[in-house]
Design a protein around this motif. Structure first.
Motif, PDB file in Angstrom:
ATOM      1  N   SER A   1       0.857  -1.180   0.000  1.00  0.00           N
ATOM      2  CA  SER A   1       0.000   0.000   0.000  1.00  0.00           C
ATOM      3  C   SER A   1       0.895   1.233   0.000  1.00  0.00           C
ATOM      4  CB  SER A   1      -0.892   0.003   1.238  1.00  0.00           C
ATOM      5  OG  SER A   1      -0.100   0.055   2.416  1.00  0.00           O
ATOM      6  N   LEU A   2       0.351   2.349  -0.421  1.00  0.00           N
ATOM      7  CA  LEU A   2       1.159   3.579  -0.446  1.00  0.00           C
ATOM      8  C   LEU A   2       1.690   3.935   0.935  1.00  0.00           C
ATOM      9  CD1 LEU A   2      -0.858   5.698  -3.012  1.00  0.00           C
ATOM     10  CD2 LEU A   2       1.465   4.785  -3.298  1.00  0.00           C
ATOM     11  N   LYS A   3       0.889   3.718   1.965  1.00  0.00           N
ATOM     12  CA  LYS A   3       1.340   4.089   3.316  1.00  0.00           C
ATOM     13  C   LYS A   3       2.473   3.193   3.818  1.00  0.00           C
ATOM     14  CE  LYS A   3      -2.225   1.535   5.786  1.00  0.00           C
ATOM     15  NZ  LYS A   3      -3.486   1.645   6.483  1.00  0.00           N
ATOM     16  N   ASN A   4       2.624   2.014   3.234  1.00  0.00           N
ATOM     17  CA  ASN A   4       3.643   1.061   3.676  1.00  0.00           C
ATOM     18  C   ASN A   4       4.773   0.903   2.656  1.00  0.00           C
ATOM     19  OD1 ASN A   4       4.654  -0.823   5.553  1.00  0.00           O
ATOM     20  ND2 ASN A   4       3.565  -2.519   4.596  1.00  0.00           N
ATOM     21  N   TYR A   5       4.715   1.648   1.561  1.00  0.00           N
ATOM     22  CA  TYR A   5       5.633   1.442   0.433  1.00  0.00           C
ATOM     23  C   TYR A   5       7.109   1.581   0.817  1.00  0.00           C
ATOM     24  CZ  TYR A   5       5.337   0.539  -4.550  1.00  0.00           C
ATOM     25  OH  TYR A   5       5.348  -0.064  -5.770  1.00  0.00           O
ATOM     26  N   SER A   6       7.449   2.703   1.413  1.00  0.00           N
ATOM     27  CA  SER A   6       8.858   2.940   1.767  1.00  0.00           C
ATOM     28  C   SER A   6       9.348   1.932   2.790  1.00  0.00           C
ATOM     29  CB  SER A   6       9.040   4.367   2.280  1.00  0.00           C
ATOM     30  OG  SER A   6       8.850   5.288   1.223  1.00  0.00           O
ATOM     31  N   ASN A   7       8.480   1.541   3.712  1.00  0.00           N
ATOM     32  CA  ASN A   7       8.851   0.551   4.719  1.00  0.00           C
ATOM     33  C   ASN A   7       9.218  -0.780   4.067  1.00  0.00           C
ATOM     34  OD1 ASN A   7       9.095  -0.533   7.419  1.00  0.00           O
ATOM     35  ND2 ASN A   7       7.132  -1.535   7.062  1.00  0.00           N
ATOM     36  N   ILE A   8       8.417  -1.206   3.115  1.00  0.00           N
ATOM     37  CA  ILE A   8       8.678  -2.472   2.418  1.00  0.00           C
ATOM     38  C   ILE A   8       9.982  -2.399   1.625  1.00  0.00           C
ATOM     39  CG2 ILE A   8       7.875  -3.921   0.492  1.00  0.00           C
ATOM     40  CD1 ILE A   8       6.438  -4.487   3.083  1.00  0.00           C
ATOM     41  N   CYS A   9      10.216  -1.251   0.995  1.00  0.00           N
ATOM     42  CA  CYS A   9      11.408  -1.100   0.149  1.00  0.00           C
ATOM     43  C   CYS A   9      12.677  -0.865   0.954  1.00  0.00           C
ATOM     44  CB  CYS A   9      11.191   0.048  -0.838  1.00  0.00           C
ATOM     45  SG  CYS A   9       9.881  -0.315  -2.028  1.00  0.00           S
ATOM     46  N   GLY A  10      12.520  -0.440   2.193  1.00  0.00           N
ATOM     47  CA  GLY A  10      13.694  -0.210   3.039  1.00  0.00           C
ATOM     48  C   GLY A  10      14.370   1.134   2.806  1.00  0.00           C
ATOM     49  N   VAL A  11      13.832   1.927   1.900  1.00  0.00           N
ATOM     50  CA  VAL A  11      14.334   3.278   1.624  1.00  0.00           C
ATOM     51  C   VAL A  11      13.144   4.175   1.319  1.00  0.00           C
ATOM     52  CG1 VAL A  11      16.584   2.540   0.713  1.00  0.00           C
ATOM     53  CG2 VAL A  11      14.656   2.800  -0.848  1.00  0.00           C
ATOM     54  N   LYS A  12      13.332   5.479   1.441  1.00  0.00           N
ATOM     55  CA  LYS A  12      12.258   6.415   1.126  1.00  0.00           C
ATOM     56  C   LYS A  12      11.995   6.378  -0.376  1.00  0.00           C
ATOM     57  CE  LYS A  12      10.230  10.757   2.102  1.00  0.00           C
ATOM     58  NZ  LYS A  12       8.914  10.307   1.761  1.00  0.00           N
TER      59      LYS A  12
END
Length: 144
Positions: A38-49
């Protein structure tokens, strides 16, 4: 050159280069875009902003201009939740095809820590598919 030889061209993308995508989309026969979460979890999943505007622009370019396409999410239990799937469905609603891919622990990974997470059961994956059916023309499960 490949098209001139009569071959079909498929592009797999993470959506981070929408300007390149826009340039190439007229000559591509099929585009597959990974939707990490999801957009709110995107950076968290990718490990970078992650620049979400680039991701959103790529999604819109594909939906509006691609000859054929799919969006797909590889689900890892503990990283991508049912709530993320619900949010993705709302975000991508009306898209042609959405594939939900079971994480495959056998693959060689950059970070083997991910292999410690459990996988979703076939029943849980089927529940995801059933939920997503009303949002997309085609919903497919992979790697079961």
């Amino acid at each position: 050159k490949v098209k001139a030889r009569g071959f079909l061209v498929k592009l797999d993308t993470n959506g981070l280069l929408p300007d390149k995508l826009e340039e190439l989309i007229p000559i591509i026969d099929f585009v597959a875009m990974d939707i990490k979460s999801s957009l709110k979890n995107y950076s968290n999943i990718c490990g970078v902003k992650i620049d979400q505007e680039k991701i959103k622009k790529s999604v819109e370019l594909i939906k509006e201009n691609a000859k054929d396409y799919e969006f797909r999410t590889t689900v890892v239990k503990g990283l991508v939740s049912k709530e993320d799937i619900v949010d993705i469905c709302n975000w991508l609603k009306g898209s042609k095809k959405y594939a939900i891919q079971q994480f495959d622990k056998r693959q060689k990974l950059i970070n083997d820590e991910v292999k410690k997470f459990p996988i979703y059961t076939k029943e849980e994956m089927s529940d995801f598919k059933e939920y997503c059916q009303e949002y997309f023309n085609i919903v497919e499960l992979r790697n079961l």
